[in-house]
Write a protein that holds these residues in place. Structure first.
Motif: not given
Length: 187
Positions: A34-38
């Motif tokens: 599950c990619e996370t973003m700034p």
């Protein structure tokens, strides 16, 4: 004859560490990335203010260790779950100060802090707090910059919403720590 797609390959904690070195940031939930973003400057400043207050309490007393989100906590194996709280405190009893950890922490923190991101819904962040408690975290603070409040979740149930004038207390998860909620937001 129909072609059936194979189930997607589940990733391991080791795979996640390798991906991070390639610039991919995220968490593993039962082997699924599950990619996370700034999340923005307000989020980052709030994390840093609380992190600084926690360190001022923890370090001189040699109470334990504090980590930021990039560190990761390994919660399940086969399939692997690695989550990244914004802040996590581990007592020295759980994670000795002299123990070198090169990968993810594989013990459950005593305290977890999650700062709500602009896109986080109340239910989503509540579910994340309850997830931490289900793994044995004793205290979870969910900080809401938009409302300048903190939801404090305790092991065994119960959540209290604290306003700016209220004290944020470490209770038995981080004995002796206290600051006002206002301190998290005022520069």
């Amino acid at each position: 004859m129909a072609v059936v797609d194979a189930a997607p390959r589940l990733l391991t904690a080791s795979d996640l560490l390798r991906l991070y070195s390639d610039g991919v940031r995220g968490e593993l939930i039962r082997g699924v990335l599950c990619e996370t973003m700034p999340t923005g400057m307000e989020h980052g400043e709030t994390v840093m203010r609380l992190g600084a207050a926690l360190l001022r309490h923890i370090q001189p007393r040699r109470m334990g260790r504090l980590m930021g989100s990039d560190s990761g906590v390994w919660l399940e194996r086969d399939p692997d779950t690695v989550r990244e709280p914004d802040l996590a405190y581990f007592s020295a009893e759980k994670l000795p100060l002299d123990e070198k950890v090169t990968g993810y922490a594989d013990v459950v923190p005593d305290l977890v802090v999650e700062v709500a991101s602009p896109g986080d819904g109340r239910r989503e962040i509540n579910d994340k707090a309850l997830m931490w408690l289900s793994y044995g975290v004793r205290l979870v603070w969910v900080v809401h910059p938009a409302t300048r409040t903190v939801d404090a979740y305790r092991e065994g149930g119960g959540v209290a919403t604290l306003s700016q004038a209220d004290a944020l207390d470490g209770l038995d998860a981080l004995p002796g720590f206290s600051c006002t909620v206002r301190d998290l937001f005022d520069a």
